[in-house]
Scaffold this active site. Structure first.
Site, PDB file in Angstrom:
ATOM      1  N   LYS A 133     -13.496   0.021  15.456  1.00  0.00           N
ATOM      2  CA  LYS A 133     -12.160  -0.617  15.524  1.00  0.00           C
ATOM      3  C   LYS A 133     -11.577  -0.499  16.923  1.00  0.00           C
ATOM      4  O   LYS A 133     -10.954  -1.427  17.429  1.00  0.00           O
ATOM      5  CB  LYS A 133     -11.211   0.061  14.533  1.00  0.00           C
ATOM      6  CG  LYS A 133     -11.285  -0.536  13.154  1.00  0.00           C
ATOM      7  CD  LYS A 133     -10.310   0.090  12.193  1.00  0.00           C
ATOM      8  CE  LYS A 133     -10.683  -0.326  10.784  1.00  0.00           C
ATOM      9  NZ  LYS A 133     -10.026   0.447   9.752  1.00  0.00           N
TER      10      LYS A 133
ATOM     11  N   LYS B  67     -10.839  -4.055  18.554  1.00  0.00           N
ATOM     12  CA  LYS B  67      -9.439  -4.465  18.690  1.00  0.00           C
ATOM     13  C   LYS B  67      -8.939  -4.361  20.136  1.00  0.00           C
ATOM     14  O   LYS B  67      -7.774  -4.648  20.398  1.00  0.00           O
ATOM     15  CB  LYS B  67      -8.569  -3.606  17.766  1.00  0.00           C
ATOM     16  CG  LYS B  67      -8.731  -3.957  16.290  1.00  0.00           C
ATOM     17  CD  LYS B  67      -7.960  -2.995  15.414  1.00  0.00           C
ATOM     18  CE  LYS B  67      -8.098  -3.336  13.946  1.00  0.00           C
ATOM     19  NZ  LYS B  67      -7.046  -4.240  13.457  1.00  0.00           N
TER      20      LYS B  67
ATOM     21  N   ASN C   8       0.850  -1.204   0.000  1.00  0.00           N
ATOM     22  CA  ASN C   8       0.000   0.000   0.000  1.00  0.00           C
ATOM     23  C   ASN C   8       0.881   1.247   0.000  1.00  0.00           C
ATOM     24  O   ASN C   8       2.101   1.148  -0.079  1.00  0.00           O
ATOM     25  CB  ASN C   8      -0.950  -0.028   1.201  1.00  0.00           C
ATOM     26  CG  ASN C   8      -0.182  -0.115   2.504  1.00  0.00           C
ATOM     27  OD1 ASN C   8       0.556   0.790   2.853  1.00  0.00           O
ATOM     28  ND2 ASN C   8      -0.334  -1.229   3.205  1.00  0.00           N
TER      29      ASN C   8
ATOM     30  N   ASP D  52      -3.970  -6.596   4.944  1.00  0.00           N
ATOM     31  CA  ASP D  52      -4.918  -7.488   5.609  1.00  0.00           C
ATOM     32  C   ASP D  52      -4.847  -8.908   5.049  1.00  0.00           C
ATOM     33  O   ASP D  52      -5.157  -9.866   5.751  1.00  0.00           O
ATOM     34  CB  ASP D  52      -6.341  -6.935   5.461  1.00  0.00           C
ATOM     35  CG  ASP D  52      -6.534  -5.704   6.333  1.00  0.00           C
ATOM     36  OD1 ASP D  52      -6.047  -5.722   7.479  1.00  0.00           O
ATOM     37  OD2 ASP D  52      -7.134  -4.705   5.867  1.00  0.00           O
TER      38      ASP D  52
ATOM     39  N   LYS E   1       9.113 -16.481 -11.235  1.00  0.00           N
ATOM     40  CA  LYS E   1       8.350 -15.350 -11.763  1.00  0.00           C
ATOM     41  C   LYS E   1       7.157 -15.855 -12.594  1.00  0.00           C
ATOM     42  O   LYS E   1       7.332 -16.701 -13.475  1.00  0.00           O
ATOM     43  CB  LYS E   1       9.282 -14.495 -12.632  1.00  0.00           C
ATOM     44  CG  LYS E   1       8.659 -13.241 -13.138  1.00  0.00           C
ATOM     45  CD  LYS E   1       9.671 -12.443 -13.947  1.00  0.00           C
ATOM     46  CE  LYS E   1       8.985 -11.291 -14.629  1.00  0.00           C
ATOM     47  NZ  LYS E   1       9.860 -10.579 -15.545  1.00  0.00           N
TER      48      LYS E   1
ATOM     49  N   PHE F 201      -4.396   3.100  14.913  1.00  0.00           N
ATOM     50  CA  PHE F 201      -4.736   4.095  13.900  1.00  0.00           C
ATOM     51  C   PHE F 201      -5.868   3.541  13.045  1.00  0.00           C
ATOM     52  O   PHE F 201      -6.018   2.323  12.913  1.00  0.00           O
ATOM     53  CB  PHE F 201      -3.535   4.381  12.990  1.00  0.00           C
ATOM     54  CG  PHE F 201      -2.644   5.485  13.485  1.00  0.00           C
ATOM     55  CD1 PHE F 201      -1.837   5.312  14.592  1.00  0.00           C
ATOM     56  CD2 PHE F 201      -2.621   6.718  12.827  1.00  0.00           C
ATOM     57  CE1 PHE F 201      -1.018   6.329  15.052  1.00  0.00           C
ATOM     58  CE2 PHE F 201      -1.809   7.743  13.277  1.00  0.00           C
ATOM     59  CZ  PHE F 201      -1.005   7.552  14.397  1.00  0.00           C
TER      60      PHE F 201
END
Ligand code: PMT
Length: 412
Positions: free
Chosen positions: A354, A358, A217, A290, A300, A340
């Site tokens: 969350k 969590k 990301n 995730d 490859k 976060f």
């Protein structure tokens, strides 16, 4: 080296800059400008030799104060300046510190304006040595540095390796004004996390598809590095578990930051869970993937045009372990967990969900709908939510300032 951006840490602080006679003295006007830009008041004391490299006029114009060089000058208040300057100052910076001034300060010799000011100083003193590589490695100089470093209020900065004024290359360059000032800020910061251990996760993770491709990301690690520097600046021992990214904390003597570089979510999981066992605070800032490919191809993967390729490629994904949930499960008394949440819609609702799901104590929400917030840039705009319902909205500001606001909030 990232450019120094003035924070508010220098605002209203009184700083004495002591300049001794080395070529690096030419960089001190830039240091004074940066200190002034940060809101500090600056007074300058120099050795006589320093004035061979910088003129009093430049130093006075930049500091807006008279330069103190001559202990025996008549017609002014300089005869008591070596007492009033240390009383006035919150911090003294000796830069460049030559072998001569280091020798004097280490051994209590006070025969000029700078060395007498140093000897009367009880507040922190930051010393930035600069000299020829052979002088620096001489045992006499090394002994003096060691002795100086043992005085409670003295912090000796390292020298950098590079081109030296004597025409050689080696160790002995003074740190750049931006690096000196970052350390000055640390010395002026309240040490409310002294003795605390803080673990921070940061950056992205990479989940390998084959030897040349991965899922990841846009996280750059900047927010986590800002948090690590903020916590270390406040006296904490920090472990930063950092995914693959370019950002890294300043490696300077006052930064007690241990960086553990990891690649995948599972690597991050092992490192963060282990480091968190005896941590007082855990900040989960990483953008953890995730999911990961259920299998990593050994070779490859080919395109359809190449041998063995196919027009459609289907990836099977497996969920990664939740680092925050694992740490929350083993949470011990007094440990603070801060997560976060990066959201794109129904931000507050998702963040609160969350926080509870969590088992966190706080969650820091940043929304991709806010310009300048979240991934990549040097700024962020966050809302901090506590489990007990307290909430604080921070404006768009530098990631370092955001880090400060978060730590202020959770330490309140
Ligand atoms: O790195 P920068 O470019 O500076 O950007 C900073 C940031 C945008 C990455 C940062 O401010 C941020 O928001 N980080 C969390 C982003 C995120 O992916 O959040 P999330 O909603 O997926 O996860 C929620 C929380 O669980 C986070 O604390 C995350 O670290 C944690 N988590 C998630 C998945 C997982 N497997 N383990 C976890 O611990």
């Amino acid at each position: 080296m990232p450019l120094y951006k003035p924070s508010n840490m220098l605002q209203g602080k009184h700083i004495v800059v002591g300049i001794s006679g080395g070529i690096a003295a030419y960089k001190i006007p830039a240091l004074i400008r940066l200190l002034k830009k940060g809101g500090a008041e600056v007074k300058v004391t120099t050795t006589r030799n320093a004035l061979e490299f910088v003129t009093p006029l430049v130093l006075e114009a930049l500091s807006n104060n008279k330069v103190y060089t001559d202990v025996f000058a008549t017609g002014n208040d300089h005869t008591t300046e070596h007492i009033s300057l240390p009383d006035w100052a919150d911090l003294m910076i000796i830069a460049p510190a030559t072998a001569n001034i280091i020798g004097k300060c280490a051994n209590g010799i006070a025969d000029d304006a700078l060395s007498t000011t140093f000897l009367a100083m009880r507040k922190p003193v930051l010393i930035a040595p600069a000299m020829n590589a052979n002088m620096l490695s001489h045992p006499a100089l090394q002994q003096n540095l060691e002795r100086l470093g043992q005085y409670d209020n003295c912090t000796i900065l390292p020298t950098a390796n590079g081109f030296l004024a004597c025409g050689t290359t080696g160790d002995g360059r003074m740190l750049e004004p931006e690096e000196i000032i970052l350390q000055a800020e640390t010395l002026l910061t309240k040490q409310d996390l002294k003795g605390r251990r803080v673990v921070i996760t940061g950056g992205p993770t990479r989940e390998k598809i084959d030897p040349v491709r991965f899922i990841s990301n846009f996280s750059t690690g900047k927010m986590s590095v800002a948090l690590a520097e903020e916590c270390a600046g406040r006296g904490a021992e920090v472990t930063l578990v950092l995914g693959p990214c370019e950002a890294h904390p300043q490696q300077l003597p006052l930064n007690k930051i241990k960086t553990i570089n990891v690649e995948s979510a599972r690597d991050m999981y092992s490192a963060a869970v282990e480091a968190s066992n005896d941590a007082d605070m855990v900040i989960l800032c990483a953008a953890v993937a995730d999911y990961r490919p259920s299998e990593t191809a050994e070779h490859k993967i080919k395109r359809s045009a190449d041998d063995g390729g196919s027009e459609r490629l289907q990836l099977n994904l497996t969920e990664n372990p939740d680092i925050s949930a694992a740490i929350a499960e083993n949470k011990h008394d007094g440990q603070r967990l801060i997560g976060f949440a990066l959201e794109t819609d129904n931000e507050l609702e998702h963040a609160r969900h969350k926080l509870h799901r969590k088992g966190l104590d706080y969650i820091v929400l940043n929304s991709l709908r806010d310009q300048g917030a979240g991934f990549g840039g040097d700024t962020n705009k966050v809302t901090i939510i506590a489990r007990d319902g307290r909430q604080a909205e921070c404006p768009l500001e530098s990631k370092r300032q955001t880090a400060k606001d978060i730590i202020d909030f959770v330490c309140r």
